[in-house]
Motif scaffolding. Structure first.
Motif, PDB file in Angstrom:
ATOM      1  N   LYS A  73       0.876  -1.230  -0.541  1.00 12.19           N
ATOM      2  CA  LYS A  73       0.323  -0.165   0.061  1.00 12.19           C
ATOM      3  C   LYS A  73       1.075   1.513  -0.045  1.00 12.19           C
ATOM      4  CE  LYS A  73      -3.707  -2.012   2.183  1.00 12.19           C
ATOM      5  NZ  LYS A  73      -4.507  -2.510   4.367  1.00 12.19           N
ATOM      6  N   GLU A  85       1.205   3.986  -2.475  1.00 15.59           N
ATOM      7  CA  GLU A  85       0.738   5.454  -2.822  1.00 15.59           C
ATOM      8  C   GLU A  85       1.977   6.258  -3.395  1.00 15.59           C
ATOM      9  OE1 GLU A  85      -0.425   5.769   1.470  1.00 15.59           O
ATOM     10  OE2 GLU A  85      -2.612   5.478   0.905  1.00 15.59           O
ATOM     11  N   LEU A 113      -4.716  -0.448  -5.697  1.00 12.46           N
ATOM     12  CA  LEU A 113      -4.528  -0.027  -4.248  1.00 12.46           C
ATOM     13  C   LEU A 113      -6.059   0.194  -4.166  1.00 12.46           C
ATOM     14  CD1 LEU A 113      -3.271   1.273  -1.757  1.00 12.46           C
ATOM     15  CD2 LEU A 113      -3.425   3.741  -3.206  1.00 12.46           C
ATOM     16  N   LEU A 128      -7.449  -1.915  -0.957  1.00  4.37           N
ATOM     17  CA  LEU A 128      -8.243  -0.787   0.547  1.00  4.37           C
ATOM     18  C   LEU A 128      -9.851  -1.837   0.535  1.00  4.37           C
ATOM     19  CD1 LEU A 128      -6.504   2.617  -0.324  1.00  4.37           C
ATOM     20  CD2 LEU A 128      -6.033   0.849   1.873  1.00  4.37           C
TER      21      LEU A 128
END
Length: 219
Positions: A66, A70, A120, A124
């Motif tokens: 993650k 990002e 992503l 999530l």
């Protein structure tokens, strides 16, 4: 040298130099290793540029994945943002968005962004119903807006470095001799080793560095 550039060519070259240095500076800030920078601009304002960024990192956990995604998304945002830095060293969000949507040939950054944002989001929100299109859109926007603001903060905090390095890049551009026809292209290649010797680069404080090797060129 670039001091003899027509004003319009130099102004365009500075924009693209800021774009590439935006990728470069934010990548280093976020812990990616970096290489060299290339820039080519023609008299009719066509251009090609690249910042070499090492994308190979160990990812031992989902949390690390993650964080990596990002950071990568923010690096991609940074080029368009840096290209729009104003005299007060602020990002113009509308112009940066237009660049990512195709102005000045940044479509490749946007295409990468779309895929990475979706990846992503998938991580999530693993329980997503494929038919929940409104929810998916909302989640993607939330991810985009959050990382956009973080990237903007880094670009604006690093704006002096970006513009200093961008001006250095343009100042080193030379008119390329072309056999049999008039030269119409300015270009520069700055190696990673050359950049590492600059105080402005040495002053960039990364939060961590990837291991191993393996580079890509940002456009």
């Amino acid at each position: 040298m670039s001091s003899k550039m027509p004003p319009a060519v130099r102004a365009h070259a500075l924009q693209i130099a800021h774009h590439e240095m935006g990728h470069y500076v934010v990548a280093r800030t976020l812990g990616f290793a970096t290489g060299g920078i290339t820039l080519t601009v023609t008299m009719d304002l066509r251009h090609k540029g690249g910042a070499s960024i090492n994308l190979v990192q160990p990812i031992p956990s989902m949390e690390a994945m993650k964080a990596y995604l990002e950071a990568r998304i923010m690096v991609l945002f940074a080029g368009a943002m840096a290209q729009t830095l104003s005299c007060d060293l602020r990002v113009d969000k509308a112009k940066a968005t237009a660049i990512l949507n195709g102005a000045f040939g940044a479509e490749r950054d946007d295409a990468k962004l779309r895929e990475l944002r979706q990846l992503l989001r998938n991580i999530l929100y693993p329980e997503t119903n494929l038919t929940s299109t409104d929810r998916i859109t909302t989640e993607l926007k939330a991810i985009n807006d959050r990382l956009w603001l973080r990237a903007q903060d880094i670009v604006e905090a690093s704006a002096h470095t970006v513009t200093e390095l961008g001006a250095m890049l343009v100042d080193r551009m030379v008119l390329v001799e072309q056999w049999g026809r008039p030269a119409d292209t300015y270009e520069v290649v700055i190696t990673g080793e050359m950049l590492e010797r600059l105080q402005a680069v040495q002053d960039i404080a990364p939060v961590g560095r990837p291991e191993n090797s393996g580079r890509v060129f940002e456009g």
